[in-house]
Scaffold this active site. Sequence first.
Site, PDB file in Angstrom:
ATOM      1  N   PHE A 178      -2.867   3.229   6.613  1.00  0.00           N
ATOM      2  CA  PHE A 178      -3.111   1.916   6.017  1.00  0.00           C
ATOM      3  C   PHE A 178      -1.954   0.943   6.225  1.00  0.00           C
ATOM      4  O   PHE A 178      -2.054  -0.222   5.895  1.00  0.00           O
ATOM      5  CB  PHE A 178      -3.383   2.072   4.518  1.00  0.00           C
ATOM      6  CG  PHE A 178      -4.432   3.109   4.220  1.00  0.00           C
ATOM      7  CD1 PHE A 178      -5.774   2.840   4.459  1.00  0.00           C
ATOM      8  CD2 PHE A 178      -4.077   4.356   3.728  1.00  0.00           C
ATOM      9  CE1 PHE A 178      -6.742   3.796   4.203  1.00  0.00           C
ATOM     10  CE2 PHE A 178      -5.045   5.310   3.457  1.00  0.00           C
ATOM     11  CZ  PHE A 178      -6.374   5.035   3.702  1.00  0.00           C
ATOM     12  N   SER A 179      -0.859   1.433   6.758  1.00  0.00           N
ATOM     13  CA  SER A 179       0.354   0.640   6.891  1.00  0.00           C
ATOM     14  C   SER A 179       0.329  -0.207   8.153  1.00  0.00           C
ATOM     15  O   SER A 179      -0.153   0.218   9.200  1.00  0.00           O
ATOM     16  CB  SER A 179       1.564   1.580   6.935  1.00  0.00           C
ATOM     17  OG  SER A 179       2.734   0.865   7.240  1.00  0.00           O
ATOM     18  N   PRO A 232      -0.673   9.940   1.961  1.00  0.00           N
ATOM     19  CA  PRO A 232      -0.157   9.364   3.205  1.00  0.00           C
ATOM     20  C   PRO A 232      -0.557   7.911   3.432  1.00  0.00           C
ATOM     21  O   PRO A 232      -1.727   7.544   3.346  1.00  0.00           O
ATOM     22  CB  PRO A 232      -0.766  10.269   4.286  1.00  0.00           C
ATOM     23  CG  PRO A 232      -0.926  11.588   3.610  1.00  0.00           C
ATOM     24  CD  PRO A 232      -1.317  11.236   2.184  1.00  0.00           C
ATOM     25  N   CYS A 233       0.463   7.095   3.743  1.00  0.00           N
ATOM     26  CA  CYS A 233       0.239   5.661   3.897  1.00  0.00           C
ATOM     27  C   CYS A 233       0.084   5.243   5.354  1.00  0.00           C
ATOM     28  O   CYS A 233      -0.384   4.145   5.620  1.00  0.00           O
ATOM     29  CB  CYS A 233       1.391   4.892   3.261  1.00  0.00           C
ATOM     30  SG  CYS A 233       2.987   5.221   4.039  1.00  0.00           S
ATOM     31  N   GLN A 234       0.441   6.101   6.298  1.00  0.00           N
ATOM     32  CA  GLN A 234       0.417   5.712   7.701  1.00  0.00           C
ATOM     33  C   GLN A 234      -0.925   5.125   8.140  1.00  0.00           C
ATOM     34  O   GLN A 234      -0.943   4.154   8.904  1.00  0.00           O
ATOM     35  CB  GLN A 234       0.780   6.901   8.617  1.00  0.00           C
ATOM     36  CG  GLN A 234       2.166   7.438   8.418  1.00  0.00           C
ATOM     37  CD  GLN A 234       2.218   8.565   7.403  1.00  0.00           C
ATOM     38  OE1 GLN A 234       1.416   8.633   6.484  1.00  0.00           O
ATOM     39  NE2 GLN A 234       3.186   9.450   7.565  1.00  0.00           N
TER      40      GLN A 234
END
Length: 185
Positions: free
Chosen positions: A101-102, A97-99
């Site tokens: 770090f995005s 999951p990138c949320q």
Amino acid sequence: MGLNRDFTKELVMKKLKVFEGFAGYGGASFALKRMKESDSDFDYDIVGYSEIDLHASELYDANHKDSKGKSIKNWGDISKIDPKDLPNFDLFTGGFPCQPFSSAGMQKGTEDPYGRGAMLGHIIRICKVKKPKYILLENVKGLTSKKFEPTFNRIKDILREALSFREYLKFLLFFLTIPIIDRPF
């Protein structure tokens, strides 16, 4: 950006067995298909995948089949997988999951209130047991930003230490910044 030719030669020595974590609709599988189309010596089998989103897994199942034309097993929630139950594999791919770090997300990193920033721990847990030869991780450019530099460095350290990935080419950490819509399959 293509893979280094010497690295690719190492991959074509045998049929690569792949497990796709956080699979989504199967981006890694699409990339492997493209690689196989461009290099007739390269071959692979997806031995399983992990995805909790029902719509994404339906798309995955519609687009990806095993060598016999059957659905590939979805092992579901990665946090609940017992690695001893998984088939052996040479390559673990994971777009964890990138949320956290995005720049489009809350940017809470490992302190993400939904636990998404800690999903790398499940990759490590599984790979410690299965000992794949290669790990390919994908995330957003934000993970390499100054704000998350300590987290990014810790990820690299964990991969090197906990998994004994001593050589850089033994693990690949890619950060895709090009929108996938612009990349035809």
